[in-house]
Scaffold this active site. Structure first.
Site, PDB file in Angstrom:
ATOM      1  N   CYS A  65     -11.995  -1.712 -12.162  1.00 12.40           N
ATOM      2  CA  CYS A  65     -12.960  -0.757 -11.629  1.00 12.40           C
ATOM      3  C   CYS A  65     -13.856  -0.245 -12.756  1.00 12.40           C
ATOM      4  O   CYS A  65     -13.368   0.050 -13.856  1.00 12.40           O
ATOM      5  CB  CYS A  65     -12.225   0.410 -10.971  1.00 12.40           C
ATOM      6  SG  CYS A  65     -13.340   1.614 -10.195  1.00 12.40           S
ATOM      7  N   CYS A  69     -11.971   7.342 -13.758  1.00 13.16           N
ATOM      8  CA  CYS A  69     -11.062   8.378 -13.268  1.00 13.16           C
ATOM      9  C   CYS A  69      -9.749   8.339 -14.063  1.00 13.16           C
ATOM     10  O   CYS A  69      -9.056   7.323 -14.104  1.00 13.16           O
ATOM     11  CB  CYS A  69     -10.767   8.163 -11.788  1.00 13.16           C
ATOM     12  SG  CYS A  69     -12.252   8.019 -10.770  1.00 13.16           S
ATOM     13  N   CYS A  72      -6.256   6.989 -12.638  1.00  9.13           N
ATOM     14  CA  CYS A  72      -6.172   5.727 -11.909  1.00  9.13           C
ATOM     15  C   CYS A  72      -5.798   4.556 -12.800  1.00  9.13           C
ATOM     16  O   CYS A  72      -6.409   4.319 -13.844  1.00  9.13           O
ATOM     17  CB  CYS A  72      -7.503   5.447 -11.213  1.00  9.13           C
ATOM     18  SG  CYS A  72      -7.429   4.009 -10.121  1.00  9.13           S
ATOM     19  N   CYS A 109      -4.758   0.977   6.218  1.00  7.65           N
ATOM     20  CA  CYS A 109      -5.765   1.531   5.327  1.00  7.65           C
ATOM     21  C   CYS A 109      -6.213   0.447   4.363  1.00  7.65           C
ATOM     22  O   CYS A 109      -5.424  -0.032   3.544  1.00  7.65           O
ATOM     23  CB  CYS A 109      -5.194   2.724   4.563  1.00  7.65           C
ATOM     24  SG  CYS A 109      -4.476   3.968   5.650  1.00  7.65           S
ATOM     25  N   CYS A 142      -8.576   2.245   8.771  1.00  9.71           N
ATOM     26  CA  CYS A 142      -9.332   3.164   7.929  1.00  9.71           C
ATOM     27  C   CYS A 142      -9.820   2.390   6.718  1.00  9.71           C
ATOM     28  O   CYS A 142      -9.059   1.622   6.114  1.00  9.71           O
ATOM     29  CB  CYS A 142      -8.446   4.330   7.492  1.00  9.71           C
ATOM     30  SG  CYS A 142      -9.256   5.490   6.365  1.00  9.71           S
ATOM     31  N   CYS A 202     -11.410  11.443   6.377  1.00  8.03           N
ATOM     32  CA  CYS A 202     -10.131  11.653   5.708  1.00  8.03           C
ATOM     33  C   CYS A 202     -10.421  11.971   4.254  1.00  8.03           C
ATOM     34  O   CYS A 202     -11.102  11.199   3.572  1.00  8.03           O
ATOM     35  CB  CYS A 202      -9.292  10.378   5.834  1.00  8.03           C
ATOM     36  SG  CYS A 202      -7.792  10.372   4.837  1.00  8.03           S
ATOM     37  N   ARG A 272      -0.943  14.289   5.165  1.00  5.47           N
ATOM     38  CA  ARG A 272      -0.202  13.087   4.822  1.00  5.47           C
ATOM     39  C   ARG A 272       0.424  13.218   3.446  1.00  5.47           C
ATOM     40  O   ARG A 272      -0.241  13.554   2.471  1.00  5.47           O
ATOM     41  CB  ARG A 272      -1.114  11.860   4.833  1.00  5.47           C
ATOM     42  CG  ARG A 272      -0.383  10.588   4.423  1.00  5.47           C
ATOM     43  CD  ARG A 272      -1.203   9.325   4.604  1.00  5.47           C
ATOM     44  NE  ARG A 272      -1.653   9.258   5.980  1.00  5.47           N
ATOM     45  CZ  ARG A 272      -2.925   9.458   6.328  1.00  5.47           C
ATOM     46  NH1 ARG A 272      -3.820   9.713   5.419  1.00  5.47           N
ATOM     47  NH2 ARG A 272      -3.269   9.391   7.576  1.00  5.47           N
TER      48      ARG A 272
END
Length: 397
Positions: A65, A69, A72, A109, A142, A202, A272
């Site tokens: 990526c 962040c 992550c 998801c 999702c 969400c 969740r």
């Protein structure tokens, strides 16, 4: 406790607690913990009974990526030895999704690392959604693909997506300490784009990154204002090879207090229990079911979770039941509002997490001062995923 009686009354009326009340929940002692869980449990049962919704993650594209962040394992510069692979083909993703559905998952998801999808990526994911829905009748899907450009949410909805996940992760005041390659406002904008397109929104948070109680309350109040249908609560998985690898700031007791606070602030929303539950709640996971009404089944994106069979046994042993495909997740007043807006196939919500937290763009190495409550580092519980999507081994579901 007068505080808990007040919070229960407000939760049953869907009334927002004060910031002071939310902070007071986080400040309760371990001696008061079971009282806090019991009080928040009354609110949970009012709106969701004893049902637990199961969700299943499929990592469509792992690692590499360009975002930074700090939490992550897929971030720019990550040295975590995770699986790295490019886009799964629609049939591969559908096969992975089918394993989760067979294990009892109601929602799949679909997550992909990266800043956000190109239009070609949206086409690819749209084909995957169609393949999953053709082969798994009644399943909810999702998408969690990062920052959305104009028109992309509408295209995903037209392809059959029910929801879109994009987490706020932390408070606006501390966001720049965690991520520098995009902004908190970018994340808010994507959640709003999804909602405007008629997708069930969400959005959630990551706890355990060194944030203060005030930061936690700030982000949960911001989520309440955004009004997503689902709020995933992630607990940081401190991966070796990431800037936050040494951040072990959580105890099982603190995790339960955080979940209770979220339930009081968002009483009628699908809360969740997401990434990191096995690492930080450990043997106290069953208590969390009195606070949340939704969990992920099996593994996460780049880490292994509890065995799917153990998840199902935990739910049954704690006196809860798996929510069936024909059951509407959300309370009637929220489901009716979604139906009026033409959103979602079952008026349910929810999704995703990058490891230890968020979906979407994968901070700088500077983090806020750690909270006083510190847990022993349990690096033995952080296991990199080596099965399922992107491998030749059977998934955990």
């Amino acid at each position: 406790m007068d505080l808990l009686n007040t919070l229960v009354d407000k939760g049953l009326r869907r009334e927002l607690p004060s910031r002071e009340e939310a902070l007071a929940v986080l400040a309760t002692s371990d001696e008061e913990l079971l009282d806090v869980v019991a009080a928040a449990g009354k609110v949970r049962r009012q709106w969701f009974g004893r049902r637990v919704k199961l969700n299943y993650l499929v990592n469509l594209k792992s690692g590499l990526c360009p975002e930074d962040c700090s939490y992550c394992s897929q971030r720019l510069g990550s040295k975590a030895e995770i699986l790295k692979y490019t886009w799964l083909k629609p049939d591969e993703a559908s096969k992975a999704a089918a394993a989760g559905v067979a294990g009892g998952a109601k929602r799949v998801c679909l997550v992909a690392s990266g800043r956000g999808p190109t239009d070609r990526d949206v086409d690819r994911v749209s084909q995957t959604i169609e393949a999953i829905k053709e082969q798994n009748e009644g399943v909810e899907v999702c998408a969690c693909l990062g920052l959305l450009s104009d028109g992309q949410a509408e295209r995903l909805r037209a392809a059959g997506a029910d929801a879109y996940n994009h987490n706020l992760n932390t408070s606006e005041g501390t966001y720049g300490d965690i991520t520098t390659t995009h902004t908190y406002a970018d994340r808010v904008d994507t959640v709003q784009k999804a909602h405007s397109a008629g997708l069930s929104a969400c959005s959630g948070l990551i706890a355990g990154m060194g944030e203060s109680d005030e930061d936690l309350v700030d982000v949960v109040f911001a989520l309440r204002e955004l009004d997503p249908d689902s709020v995933p609560v992630n607990f940081l998985i401190p991966f070796e090879g990431t800037p936050l690898a040494k951040e072990w700031n959580l105890t099982p007791q603190r995790c339960l207090r955080i979940l209770a606070m979220v339930r009081f602030v968002c009483p009628d929303v699908e809360v969740r229990l997401a990434g990191g539950r096995e690492v930080h709640l450990r043997s106290m996971q069953p208590l969390a079911l009195h606070l949340v009404n939704s969990i992920f089944l099996g593994d996460y994106l780049t880490s292994e979770g509890q065995e799917g069979k153990a998840d199902l046994e935990m739910i049954a042993d704690a006196g809860f039941e798996v929510e069936g495909a024909g059951t509407t997740t959300l309370p009637e007043h929220r489901a009716d509002a979604i139906a009026a807006a033409g959103c979602g196939s079952h008026a349910s919500a929810g999704c995703g997490s990058h490891e230890g937290g968020a979906c979407g763009p994968c901070g700088s190495e500077s983090v806020p001062a750690a909270v006083a409550e510190v847990s022993e580092a349990r690096t033995d519980l952080v296991a990199v995923r080596r099965r399922g999507a992107g491998t030749d081994l059977a998934p955990n579901a």
